[in-house]
Write a protein that holds these residues in place. Structure first.
Motif, PDB file in Angstrom:
ATOM      1  N   UNK A 270       5.108  15.585  -1.763  1.00  0.00           N
ATOM      2  CA  UNK A 270       4.331  14.999  -0.656  1.00  0.00           C
ATOM      3  C   UNK A 270       3.425  13.892  -1.179  1.00  0.00           C
ATOM      4  N   UNK A 271       2.815  14.169  -2.326  1.00  0.00           N
ATOM      5  CA  UNK A 271       1.901  13.187  -2.913  1.00  0.00           C
ATOM      6  C   UNK A 271       2.662  11.891  -3.221  1.00  0.00           C
ATOM      7  N   UNK A 272       3.864  12.047  -3.798  1.00  0.00           N
ATOM      8  CA  UNK A 272       4.653  10.857  -4.141  1.00  0.00           C
ATOM      9  C   UNK A 272       5.000  10.050  -2.895  1.00  0.00           C
ATOM     10  N   UNK A 273       5.303  10.770  -1.795  1.00  0.00           N
ATOM     11  CA  UNK A 273       5.645  10.061  -0.556  1.00  0.00           C
ATOM     12  C   UNK A 273       4.433   9.285  -0.035  1.00  0.00           C
ATOM     13  N   UNK A 274       3.251   9.934  -0.116  1.00  0.00           N
ATOM     14  CA  UNK A 274       2.043   9.268   0.374  1.00  0.00           C
ATOM     15  C   UNK A 274       1.686   8.077  -0.510  1.00  0.00           C
ATOM     16  N   UNK A 275       1.891   8.248  -1.812  1.00  0.00           N
ATOM     17  CA  UNK A 275       1.631   7.134  -2.735  1.00  0.00           C
ATOM     18  C   UNK A 275       2.554   5.969  -2.384  1.00  0.00           C
ATOM     19  N   UNK A 276       3.848   6.296  -2.130  1.00  0.00           N
ATOM     20  CA  UNK A 276       4.823   5.245  -1.793  1.00  0.00           C
ATOM     21  C   UNK A 276       4.352   4.474  -0.559  1.00  0.00           C
ATOM     22  N   UNK A 277       3.871   5.206   0.462  1.00  0.00           N
ATOM     23  CA  UNK A 277       3.405   4.530   1.688  1.00  0.00           C
ATOM     24  C   UNK A 277       2.229   3.604   1.390  1.00  0.00           C
ATOM     25  N   UNK A 278       1.305   4.106   0.599  1.00  0.00           N
ATOM     26  CA  UNK A 278       0.120   3.282   0.308  1.00  0.00           C
ATOM     27  C   UNK A 278       0.498   2.040  -0.487  1.00  0.00           C
ATOM     28  N   UNK A 279       1.443   2.212  -1.416  1.00  0.00           N
ATOM     29  CA  UNK A 279       1.849   1.057  -2.225  1.00  0.00           C
ATOM     30  C   UNK A 279       2.503   0.000  -1.342  1.00  0.00           C
ATOM     31  N   UNK A 280       3.350   0.456  -0.400  1.00  0.00           N
ATOM     32  CA  UNK A 280       4.041  -0.498   0.482  1.00  0.00           C
ATOM     33  C   UNK A 280       3.027  -1.283   1.307  1.00  0.00           C
ATOM     34  N   UNK A 313      -6.086  -9.363  -7.764  1.00  0.00           N
ATOM     35  CA  UNK A 313      -6.496  -8.832  -6.457  1.00  0.00           C
ATOM     36  C   UNK A 313      -5.516  -7.763  -5.991  1.00  0.00           C
ATOM     37  N   UNK A 314      -4.211  -8.087  -6.149  1.00  0.00           N
ATOM     38  CA  UNK A 314      -3.197  -7.113  -5.708  1.00  0.00           C
ATOM     39  C   UNK A 314      -3.334  -5.818  -6.517  1.00  0.00           C
ATOM     40  N   UNK A 315      -3.464  -5.961  -7.852  1.00  0.00           N
ATOM     41  CA  UNK A 315      -3.566  -4.774  -8.709  1.00  0.00           C
ATOM     42  C   UNK A 315      -4.804  -3.950  -8.352  1.00  0.00           C
ATOM     43  N   UNK A 316      -5.908  -4.629  -8.090  1.00  0.00           N
ATOM     44  CA  UNK A 316      -7.142  -3.920  -7.711  1.00  0.00           C
ATOM     45  C   UNK A 316      -6.945  -3.200  -6.383  1.00  0.00           C
ATOM     46  N   UNK A 322      -5.065   3.887  -4.208  1.00  0.00           N
ATOM     47  CA  UNK A 322      -4.676   5.174  -4.783  1.00  0.00           C
ATOM     48  C   UNK A 322      -5.891   6.037  -5.110  1.00  0.00           C
ATOM     49  N   UNK A 323      -7.025   5.407  -5.297  1.00  0.00           N
ATOM     50  CA  UNK A 323      -8.229   6.190  -5.601  1.00  0.00           C
ATOM     51  C   UNK A 323      -8.750   6.923  -4.371  1.00  0.00           C
ATOM     52  N   UNK A 324      -8.371   6.421  -3.172  1.00  0.00           N
ATOM     53  CA  UNK A 324      -8.809   7.121  -1.948  1.00  0.00           C
ATOM     54  C   UNK A 324      -8.220   8.530  -1.958  1.00  0.00           C
ATOM     55  N   UNK A 325      -9.021   9.555  -1.582  1.00  0.00           N
ATOM     56  CA  UNK A 325      -8.499  10.926  -1.679  1.00  0.00           C
ATOM     57  C   UNK A 325      -7.261  11.147  -0.801  1.00  0.00           C
ATOM     58  N   UNK A 326      -6.367  11.985  -1.286  1.00  0.00           N
ATOM     59  CA  UNK A 326      -5.163  12.360  -0.525  1.00  0.00           C
ATOM     60  C   UNK A 326      -5.408  13.740   0.077  1.00  0.00           C
ATOM     61  N   UNK A 335      -6.489  11.055  -7.152  1.00  0.00           N
ATOM     62  CA  UNK A 335      -5.447  10.586  -8.060  1.00  0.00           C
ATOM     63  C   UNK A 335      -5.857   9.230  -8.612  1.00  0.00           C
ATOM     64  N   UNK A 336      -5.628   9.040  -9.878  1.00  0.00           N
ATOM     65  CA  UNK A 336      -5.831   7.696 -10.427  1.00  0.00           C
ATOM     66  C   UNK A 336      -4.512   7.218 -11.007  1.00  0.00           C
ATOM     67  N   UNK A 337      -4.465   5.943 -11.318  1.00  0.00           N
ATOM     68  CA  UNK A 337      -3.206   5.417 -11.837  1.00  0.00           C
ATOM     69  C   UNK A 337      -3.474   4.464 -12.992  1.00  0.00           C
ATOM     70  N   UNK A 338      -2.463   4.301 -13.834  1.00  0.00           N
ATOM     71  CA  UNK A 338      -2.542   3.309 -14.901  1.00  0.00           C
ATOM     72  C   UNK A 338      -1.533   2.228 -14.559  1.00  0.00           C
TER      73      UNK A 338
END
Ligand SMILES: Nc1nc2c(ncn2[C@@H]2O[C@@H]3COP(=O)(O)O[C@H]4[C@@H](O)[C@H](n5cnc6c(=O)[nH]c(N)nc65)O[C@@H]4COP(=O)(O)O[C@H]3[C@H]2O)c(=O)[nH]1
Length: 655
Positions: A270-280, A313-316, A322-326, A335-338
């Motif tokens: 579920x987390x991966x799906x939500x991450x995918x949506x946010x990235x898009x 800007x895009x990377x930020x 992704x830092x917003x809570x899920x 979740x944080x990301x590198x």
């Protein structure tokens, strides 16, 4: 298909049947036309013969041979001929021709009239009856001659006329059979065509679905690695033509494995799906977001112009999103990301190279403490390649028997006796030599390999201790390090118990070491895990104590029996006041909580003296011994049996 073939066979059979029927009918018609021509000529001849006999009988010089009987005979023959027309199927057909019927009827009328005249005939010169009879037969003679000629000349036409007269049933089947089977064939053909078209359509949609599946990630429906590479290659071509720039962003979720292991795979998915949506939502139309493996995503950000600020800007934006809570499984998940970034054309002009460089930059972001964004630098790549190779080799290290345990003696500081050992992992790499755990344990943790490796370590260490005991050595305490991932396993206690049962090693002789950070990551989980282990009778030690943030109140919640004073404090205890103060307070804290203290990294007699002076219970370090291979350890323990290691190092302790 078989129905179509069957219908085709029936159609061919029907055609053959019709062809044969028509052929037979044709032959029959030809035969009949021959017969009819013959009949018509014979009738003409009979009329002619009758007239000849009449002429001869009534001629200027009547022939002696010609008698009235002969005339009558020829007349009878003619009458018989006429009768023949009404007998037999073939002649009935002949009569069906209107002109024949007319001629026959005319002849019948003439014969009726002639019959009484014959009786009055006299063998005299041109008896007037002769002329009368001749006149009566004139038309018939001509018409039978002409009919005969007509039948002969127009045989084909007659054939056709005759064919038309063939029996209705027969002609019905001749036409119906091929027509019906032909129509059936046509219908089946169209049905088959429709079916084939529908099949082709469904195959096409199936193959389209398969192609989509082959190019997309099943879970998130994002493009997968294959499609990403295709799009990356296309983007390179387009950007090259436009002399532009674009960015490849390699993104890895920090500690995704921990989410998976602690909350389960369903939540991880579920987390991966939500991450995918946010990235898009972070990129523009035309950009690509792909998922290339577990928690690794790649973003292709096109058309970034000359200003690096755009990509920053895009990377930020991505990192902030992704830092917003899920909200997942009723919990708020942080979740944080590198993120690693490589730019086209500066960091590579081939798809694979751009990806490798972005991955190297991501790894550098991770190594610098996660939750950060790094751009690619040329020197990153060598490290990245080496890391990839090492990661690949690590997968086979266990099954190829390349992992070994070294053991470092643990000493009771008051007596100088060896009471136990700490198991320390080494990797006998085929080309790189003996590798220290710091070089590969982070990789094993990233890939999850630490779980089977950790279990192997535990089993091997316990089995070794039992084996040494059976060789005559005292039963030594065995300290084994637990990795963070192992510690999060819900069934950790069961697994440890199974190893103890399998090896026969007593639970109270085993000490499991875990770091402060591991305990503090999820306190409730850690309390439950440590309690379950404690119930087995296993001892628990907090490793690297003093480096984390474990407060006294928390420490009390864990049923640990020992604190291991981090070697940094031990080593600085004589040179830095702060280190000495920490060492002292850790020792006194341990005493107040009834915990034993083991000091790590004792290298000098002075350090040992300091620790002993402050009442530290146990110690380990190069002063006593470096970690030793199994055989060396056995010899070392045997050699120092009964000896006081602390005395050996000349501390002036009483013997
Ligand atoms: N400078 C100095 N170092 C000393 C001295 N005495 C011991 N050491 C080193 O200190 C480390 C002690 O292990 P640790 O704190 O558990 O720290 C360990 C532990 O966190 C991890 N590790 C080692 N073996 C295992 C294992 O089997 N499983 C897991 N999960 N982690 C392990 O790797 C770390 C490093 O292990 P090693 O390289 O073997 O390094 C060992 C040991 O060789 C000394 O007097 N001076």
């Amino acid at each position: 298909m078989w129905r179509l073939l069957l219908a085709l066979a029936v159609f061919i059979a029907a055609l053959y049947f019709s062809y044969r029927e028509i052929g037979q009918a044709n032959s029959l018609a030809t035969l009949r036309v021959g017969h009819h021509t013959h009949t018509l000529f014979r009738t003409y001849e009979d009329v002619q013969r009758f007239l000849y006999s009449l002429r001869d009988y009534t001629g200027d010089e009547p022939l002696d041979t010609q008698s009235l009987e002969s005339v009558q005979l020829h007349f009878e023959l003619l009458v018989s001929r006429l009768r023949v027309f009404h007998e037999g199927e073939a002649n009935r057909e002949l009569l069906a021709f209107a002109e024949v019927r007319a001629a026959v009827d005319r002849l019948a009328v003439a014969l009726d009239r002639i019959e009484p005249l014959i009786a009055d005939l006299a063998p005299e010169r041109r008896d007037p009856h002769y002329a009368q009879i001749r006149a009566l037969l004139h038309d018939s003679r001509i018409s039978f001659l002409q009919l005969g000629k007509q039948f002969l000349l127009n045989a084909q036409l007659r054939n056709e006329q005759l064919l038309k007269q063939l029996s209705h049933m027969q002609s019905f089947w001749v036409i119906a059979a091929p027509a019906v089977s032909g129509s059936l064939l046509l219908v089946l053909f169209f049905l088959q065509l429709r079916q084939s078209m529908a099949l082709a359509k469904s195959l096409e949609s199936q193959s389209r679905a398969l192609a989509h599946m082959a190019a997309h990630d099943f879970l998130t429906a994002l493009p997968n690695r294959a499609l990403l590479l295709e799009r990356l290659t296309r983007m390179i071509e387009q950007t090259q033509r436009a002399s532009g720039r674009f960015a490849v962003m390699f993104l890895d979720l920090d500690r995704f494995k921990a989410v998976n292991d602690s909350l389960g795979h369903a939540v991880g998915d579920e987390l991966l799906k939500m991450v995918a949506e946010r990235l898009c939502a972070c990129v523009r139309e035309g950009d690509t977001v792909a998922r290339i493996s577990g928690d690794e995503f790649v973003l292709l950000v096109g058309d970034i112009g000359d200003d690096d600020a755009v990509i920053n800007t895009v990377a930020e934006r991505v990192a902030t999103q992704l830092r917003r809570p899920f909200q997942l499984a009723g919990e708020e998940l942080l979740v944080t990301s590198s993120i690693g970034i490589s730019l086209y054309p500066a960091h590579g002009q081939q798809a694979e190279l751009l990806l490798v460089n972005a991955d190297a930059a991501m790894y550098s972001a991770k190594a610098s403490g996660r939750n950060s964004i790094h751009g690619y630098l040329a020197e990153m790549n060598a490290g990245s390649v080496a890391r990839l190779e090492l990661n690949r080799d690590l997968h086979f290290a266990l099954e190829r028997g390349q992992l070994v345990l070294h053991y470092q003696p643990l000493v009771q500081l008051s007596t100088g006796q060896i009471f136990g050992v700490e198991a320390l992992l080494r990797w006998q790499h085929p080309s790189r030599g003996l590798l220290a755990p710091d070089e590969f344990i982070p990789l094993a943790e990233e890939s999850g390999l630490i779980i089977p490796i950790g279990e192997w370590i535990l089993r091997t260490a316990c089995a070794d201790a039992v084996a040494w005991h059976s060789q005559g050595l005292p039963l030594l305490k065995m300290a084994v390090n637990l990795s963070a991932l192992q510690f999060q396993q819900p069934e950790l206690a069961e697994r440890v118990d199974a190893v103890l049962v399998a090896t026969g090693f007593p639970a109270e002789m085993l000490v499991l070491e875990m770091t402060e950070t591991q305990l503090m990551r999820n306190v409730d989980l850690a309390v439950a895990a440590t309690q379950a282990l404690r119930e087995l009778g296993v001892g628990l030690a907090v490793d690297d104590f003093g480096t984390g943030y474990c407060s006294l109140s928390y420490l009390q919640r864990f049923p640990v029996s020992k604190l291991k004073l981090d070697r940094s404090f031990v080593q600085d205890s004589l040179s830095k006041c702060s280190a000495a103060a920490i060492s002292r307070s850790v020792i006194s804290l341990g005493k107040s909580l009834s915990l034993k203290i083991l000091a790590e990294g004792i290298e000098t007699p002075e350090q040992l003296a300091f620790l002993r002076a402050h009442g530290c219970d146990y110690g380990q370090g190069y002063l006593f011994s470096r970690p030793l291979a199994q055989a060396e350890l056995v010899s070392f323990v045997q050699a120092n049996r009964g000896a006081r290691l602390t005395k050996k190092v000349n501390l002036g302790l009483p013997s």
